[in-house]
Write a protein that holds these residues in place. Structure first.
Motif, mmCIF file in Angstrom:
data_model
loop_
_atom_site.group_PDB
_atom_site.id
_atom_site.type_symbol
_atom_site.label_atom_id
_atom_site.label_comp_id
_atom_site.label_asym_id
_atom_site.label_seq_id
_atom_site.Cartn_x
_atom_site.Cartn_y
_atom_site.Cartn_z
ATOM 1 N N GLY A 120 -86.153 -5.488 -7.160
ATOM 2 C CA GLY A 120 -86.903 -6.552 -6.510
ATOM 3 C C GLY A 120 -86.065 -7.508 -5.689
ATOM 4 O O GLY A 120 -86.605 -8.404 -5.043
ATOM 5 N N ARG B 86 -90.730 1.043 -1.708
ATOM 6 C CA ARG B 86 -90.937 -0.402 -1.627
ATOM 7 C C ARG B 86 -91.397 -0.784 -0.228
ATOM 8 O O ARG B 86 -90.621 -1.257 0.591
ATOM 9 N N ARG C 268 -90.344 -4.174 1.137
ATOM 10 C CA ARG C 268 -88.931 -4.514 1.303
ATOM 11 C C ARG C 268 -88.300 -3.832 2.516
ATOM 12 O O ARG C 268 -87.088 -3.792 2.636
#
Length: 288
Positions: free
Chosen positions: A200, A233, A236
């Motif tokens: 994350g 992701r 991201r």
């Protein structure tokens, strides 16, 4: 200090139409050298690639916002980058190259001007290397900044991965961590990218991928890597032109062609909006 070729200055207007508030997250300004001299410790000498030329590029490509990543030819003297930041106001943000130790008040003033992080590199000389990783991460965390990590080879990511997992701030893997198409999705470096994305705090920048391909444009051998990180992701991923493409060896890409790769990389308009607008706006502090 070898000279490097300049960009293709006949920028083609792309067929792909950028969404409103799209962000080019990776460009450099160099010089003019008469006003902003290059570092005597630099490893390459670029042509003057000025802010005015970059603005013209953004307008031709239909991109509303940009991020100036301080270029290695200027070393740790960020004057050219900060000048660009001040003159373009809210349209751009900046990533600096500077050693740790700057007082918080000075960093806060830079934040107010639009600075959002630090870059470290093993590619160019005269800058800041990974010995400063933890110290700069602590400073970045104080202001919500991030680190931009510029690797010479993908194996360096594997070597530094444990240190990255311990960082207190977000970090961006520049140029897909230099993972070449011929390394593939089963390589140790790519598996490390997926592992770091799961924390994350890791972001991946899709820029300068023409350097990593073994095929001519449109570099389809890069698609498995690109699509895998997007699937892992989608929140991201960020994108950049890498204008003016410093120290590129080989035919110079046209930035209009680079933009026209976007629907090949991300066929879904919702993913395009994430990569070009929502994700970079969150990372660099733009309203959208």
């Amino acid at each position: 200090m070898k000279p490097c070729q300049g960009p293709d200055r006949a920028t083609r207007k792309p067929a792909y139409v950028m969404p409103r508030n799209a962000v080019d997250t990776h460009a450099h300004v160099f010089g003019p050298a008469a006003r902003f001299p290059f570092s005597p410790e630099r490893s390459y000498t670029p042509e003057d690639c000025t802010l005015e030329q970059y603005v013209e590029l953004l307008d031709t490509l239909g991109i509303d916002r940009g991020v100036i990543v301080h270029g290695g030819a200027h070393g740790t003297d960020n004057a050219a980058t900060l000048d660009a930041l001040d003159r373009l106001g809210g349209r751009i943000r900046a990533i600096l190259v500077t050693p740790p130790g700057m007082p918080l008040a000075e960093r806060q003033a830079l934040h107010d001007r639009g600075v959002r992080g630090y870059r470290m590199s093993t590619v160019v000389s005269g800058g800041v290397g990974f010995d400063a990783l933890e110290a700069l991460a602590d400073e970045a965390k104080q202001l919500g900044w991030h680190l931009l990590l510029h690797f010479h080879a993908s194996s360096e990511l594997v070597d530094v991965a444990d240190r990255l997992r311990a960082l207190p701030c977000d970090y961006v893997l520049d140029h897909l961590a230099r993972i070449r198409a011929d390394e593939g999705v089963d390589s140790p470096a790519f598996k490390t990218v997926l592992d770091l994305l799961a924390t994350g705090r890791c972001w991946v920048k899709l820029a300068s991928l023409y350097r990593l391909s073994s095929e001519p444009y449109p570099h389809r051998d890069m698609l498995p890597l690109i699509h895998a990180v997007m699937a892992a992701r989608p929140d991201r991923m960020i994108w950049g032109t890498n204008w003016p493409h410093p120290i590129h060896v080989g035919p110079m890409p046209n930035d209009g062609d680079i933009v026209d790769l976007i629907p090949l990389w991300a066929p879904d308009p919702a993913m395009q909006h994430r990569m070009l607008v929502a994700n970079p706006s969150r990372l660099y502090g733009f309203d959208f």
